[in-house]
Scaffold this active site. Sequence first.
Site, PDB file in Angstrom:
ATOM      1  N   ARG A  76      11.424 -34.505  37.327  1.00 21.07           N
ATOM      2  CA  ARG A  76      12.568 -35.075  37.735  1.00 21.07           C
ATOM      3  C   ARG A  76      13.003 -36.089  36.568  1.00 21.07           C
ATOM      4  O   ARG A  76      11.997 -36.929  36.012  1.00 21.07           O
ATOM      5  CB  ARG A  76      12.436 -35.866  38.974  1.00 21.07           C
ATOM      6  CG  ARG A  76      12.645 -34.783  40.082  1.00 21.07           C
ATOM      7  CD  ARG A  76      14.090 -34.342  40.491  1.00 21.07           C
ATOM      8  NE  ARG A  76      14.089 -33.670  41.658  1.00 21.07           N
ATOM      9  CZ  ARG A  76      13.962 -32.275  41.692  1.00 21.07           C
ATOM     10  NH1 ARG A  76      13.757 -31.595  40.716  1.00 21.07           N
ATOM     11  NH2 ARG A  76      14.053 -31.668  42.996  1.00 21.07           N
ATOM     12  N   GLU A 111      21.654 -36.921  34.811  1.00 23.14           N
ATOM     13  CA  GLU A 111      22.099 -35.473  35.003  1.00 23.14           C
ATOM     14  C   GLU A 111      23.219 -35.287  36.192  1.00 23.14           C
ATOM     15  O   GLU A 111      23.955 -34.399  35.940  1.00 23.14           O
ATOM     16  CB  GLU A 111      20.929 -34.403  35.000  1.00 23.14           C
ATOM     17  CG  GLU A 111      20.232 -34.738  36.409  1.00 23.14           C
ATOM     18  CD  GLU A 111      19.112 -33.610  36.677  1.00 23.14           C
ATOM     19  OE1 GLU A 111      18.146 -33.459  35.728  1.00 23.14           O
ATOM     20  OE2 GLU A 111      19.047 -33.144  37.675  1.00 23.14           O
ATOM     21  N   HIS A 143      18.836 -28.308  34.511  1.00 22.31           N
ATOM     22  CA  HIS A 143      18.326 -28.351  35.628  1.00 22.31           C
ATOM     23  C   HIS A 143      18.173 -26.567  36.052  1.00 22.31           C
ATOM     24  O   HIS A 143      18.561 -26.516  37.058  1.00 22.31           O
ATOM     25  CB  HIS A 143      18.793 -29.100  36.663  1.00 22.31           C
ATOM     26  CG  HIS A 143      17.710 -29.515  37.749  1.00 22.31           C
ATOM     27  ND1 HIS A 143      17.706 -30.682  38.098  1.00 22.31           N
ATOM     28  CD2 HIS A 143      16.709 -28.770  38.575  1.00 22.31           C
ATOM     29  CE1 HIS A 143      16.605 -30.907  38.997  1.00 22.31           C
ATOM     30  NE2 HIS A 143      16.232 -29.873  39.437  1.00 22.31           N
TER      31      HIS A 143
HETATM   32  P1  NAI Z   1       3.390 -29.926  44.561  1.00 16.97           P
HETATM   33  O1  NAI Z   1       3.892 -31.030  45.696  1.00 16.97           O
HETATM   34  O2  NAI Z   1       2.825 -28.641  44.704  1.00 16.97           O
HETATM   35  O3  NAI Z   1       2.791 -30.713  43.191  1.00 16.97           O
HETATM   36  C1  NAI Z   1       3.025 -32.149  42.989  1.00 16.97           C
HETATM   37  C2  NAI Z   1       1.783 -32.593  42.569  1.00 16.97           C
HETATM   38  O4  NAI Z   1       1.893 -34.066  41.990  1.00 16.97           O
HETATM   39  C3  NAI Z   1       0.500 -32.839  43.590  1.00 16.97           C
HETATM   40  O5  NAI Z   1      -0.820 -32.159  43.176  1.00 16.97           O
HETATM   41  C4  NAI Z   1       0.620 -34.337  43.669  1.00 16.97           C
HETATM   42  O6  NAI Z   1      -0.777 -34.852  44.022  1.00 16.97           O
HETATM   43  C5  NAI Z   1       0.742 -34.686  42.304  1.00 16.97           C
HETATM   44  N1  NAI Z   1       0.968 -36.239  41.995  1.00 16.97           N
HETATM   45  C6  NAI Z   1       1.605 -37.101  42.758  1.00 16.97           C
HETATM   46  N2  NAI Z   1       1.908 -38.350  42.245  1.00 16.97           N
HETATM   47  C7  NAI Z   1       1.313 -38.133  40.881  1.00 16.97           C
HETATM   48  C8  NAI Z   1       1.069 -39.023  39.931  1.00 16.97           C
HETATM   49  N3  NAI Z   1       1.481 -40.342  39.907  1.00 16.97           N
HETATM   50  N4  NAI Z   1       0.441 -38.622  38.732  1.00 16.97           N
HETATM   51  C9  NAI Z   1      -0.133 -37.305  38.755  1.00 16.97           C
HETATM   52  N5  NAI Z   1       0.197 -36.574  39.603  1.00 16.97           N
HETATM   53  C10 NAI Z   1       0.810 -36.684  40.839  1.00 16.97           C
HETATM   54  O7  NAI Z   1       5.129 -29.868  43.831  1.00 16.97           O
HETATM   55  P2  NAI Z   1       5.556 -28.661  42.773  1.00 16.97           P
HETATM   56  O8  NAI Z   1       6.043 -27.643  43.699  1.00 16.97           O
HETATM   57  O9  NAI Z   1       4.607 -28.388  42.070  1.00 16.97           O
HETATM   58  O10 NAI Z   1       6.811 -29.224  42.202  1.00 16.97           O
HETATM   59  C11 NAI Z   1       6.584 -30.459  41.340  1.00 16.97           C
HETATM   60  C12 NAI Z   1       7.997 -31.195  40.925  1.00 16.97           C
HETATM   61  O11 NAI Z   1       8.684 -30.126  40.216  1.00 16.97           O
HETATM   62  C13 NAI Z   1       8.947 -31.218  42.194  1.00 16.97           C
HETATM   63  O12 NAI Z   1       8.624 -32.673  43.035  1.00 16.97           O
HETATM   64  C14 NAI Z   1      10.397 -31.581  41.672  1.00 16.97           C
HETATM   65  O13 NAI Z   1      10.702 -32.559  41.386  1.00 16.97           O
HETATM   66  C15 NAI Z   1      10.189 -30.337  40.424  1.00 16.97           C
HETATM   67  N6  NAI Z   1      10.877 -29.358  40.502  1.00 16.97           N
HETATM   68  C16 NAI Z   1      11.919 -28.918  39.522  1.00 16.97           C
HETATM   69  C17 NAI Z   1      12.620 -27.967  39.557  1.00 16.97           C
HETATM   70  C18 NAI Z   1      13.636 -27.388  38.290  1.00 16.97           C
HETATM   71  O14 NAI Z   1      14.457 -26.520  38.488  1.00 16.97           O
HETATM   72  N7  NAI Z   1      13.486 -28.125  37.157  1.00 16.97           N
HETATM   73  C19 NAI Z   1      12.650 -26.875  40.553  1.00 16.97           C
HETATM   74  C20 NAI Z   1      11.510 -27.163  41.593  1.00 16.97           C
HETATM   75  C21 NAI Z   1      10.741 -28.415  41.441  1.00 16.97           C
END
Ligand code: NAI
Length: 328
Positions: free
Chosen positions: A233, A262, A294
């Site tokens: 993000r 964005e 994105h």
């Molecule tokens: P997830 O919930 O499976 O994993 C997120 C991880 O980040 C968790 O393990 C959590 O403990 C960790 N985390 C939280 N705060 C943190 C910090 N301060 N430092 C380090 N780690 C921390 O989420 P997932 O599915 O892996 O997605 C991650 C992000 O990817 C989403 O939140 C979304 O913003 C982004 N995304 C982007 C897309 C795109 O099209 N570019 C599409 C889908 C998601």
Amino acid sequence: MRITFFASKNYDKDSFNKIKAEYPELELEYWETELSAKTASYVTDSEAICAFVSADVSEKVLKVLSERGVKLVLMRCAGFNNVDLDAATKYGIKVMRVPGYSPEAVAELAMTLAMSVNRHIHKAYIRVRENNYSLQGLTGVDLYKKTAGIVGTGKIGAAMARICHGFGMNVIAYDMYHNPDLPLVKYVEMDGLLATSDLISLHCPLMDSTYHMINKETIEKMKDGVIFINTSRGGLVDTDDLIEGIRKHKFFGVGLDVYEEETDNVFENHEDDIMMHSTTARLLSFPNVIVTSHQGFFTAEALTAISRVTLDNAAAYLKGETAGTELN
Ligand code: NAI
């Protein structure tokens, strides 16, 4: 139950329409307009609305939606930083999302960006088309045996860690929760990750605690010549500080699928418009920066999974069942 879709594109309609017949209890109404307080006020006879990453799902909008009889917000994405969950609960609106549709889709784009800035693919492509076969300025680095630092090892970060491992990289990570499925990853503190990684890729969600986690101070802690990738993000990175770092030659390359400004651009064609946002214009001016709009989620497999989970969410809500994807 009728679901009004906001900001729907032809590719959304195609993937939802392909499976619509399997959900006779649902009626899908596609609107191209984005969700805002104004457009929310036009909702009629829809108990549910479906929104995407750049929708405004703030308290103001949720209030209008509740006045229009909306009881369910279906986010057709994983991130929900644009949704005021407390306000949704206050107005009796259930919010559901698609927690993981294709983590590999996003991770593969993260590596695509890393490799593109590393090997200057954006320049090489144009050069050869212009009949220019010079390699001057196109030197890259081997990723083999270099260190990849993954910030956030949830679904997407884990997929990125596996990809980096496949490149023969030494993979380190920072996350408060250690993913037991990643024995090949060594967890370190954030400062250690910043100081030793040749490639840093962000995969944690945007929350109050992660807002601007990449800033002047954290950029200074990074290794000189690092490749920095953000597919998570835009708000995770202070763009002005990033620009300052780029101007100071901190980065070998920067790949951004998301950036702070964005929202006004994303998914729309503005080729005939004057670019008004000077920060975005500055970012686009650097030769070692690649910005995409994105598109991490944008694969056939991901679109199919998004439509399936979104309609399953709606069907479960209608039956009064729990889908496990509820956010409030
Ligand atoms: P997830 O919930 O499976 O994993 C997120 C991880 O980040 C968790 O393990 C959590 O403990 C960790 N985390 C939280 N705060 C943190 C910090 N301060 N430092 C380090 N780690 C921390 O989420 P997932 O599915 O892996 O997605 C991650 C992000 O990817 C989403 O939140 C979304 O913003 C982004 N995304 C982007 C897309 C795109 O099209 N570019 C599409 C889908 C998601």
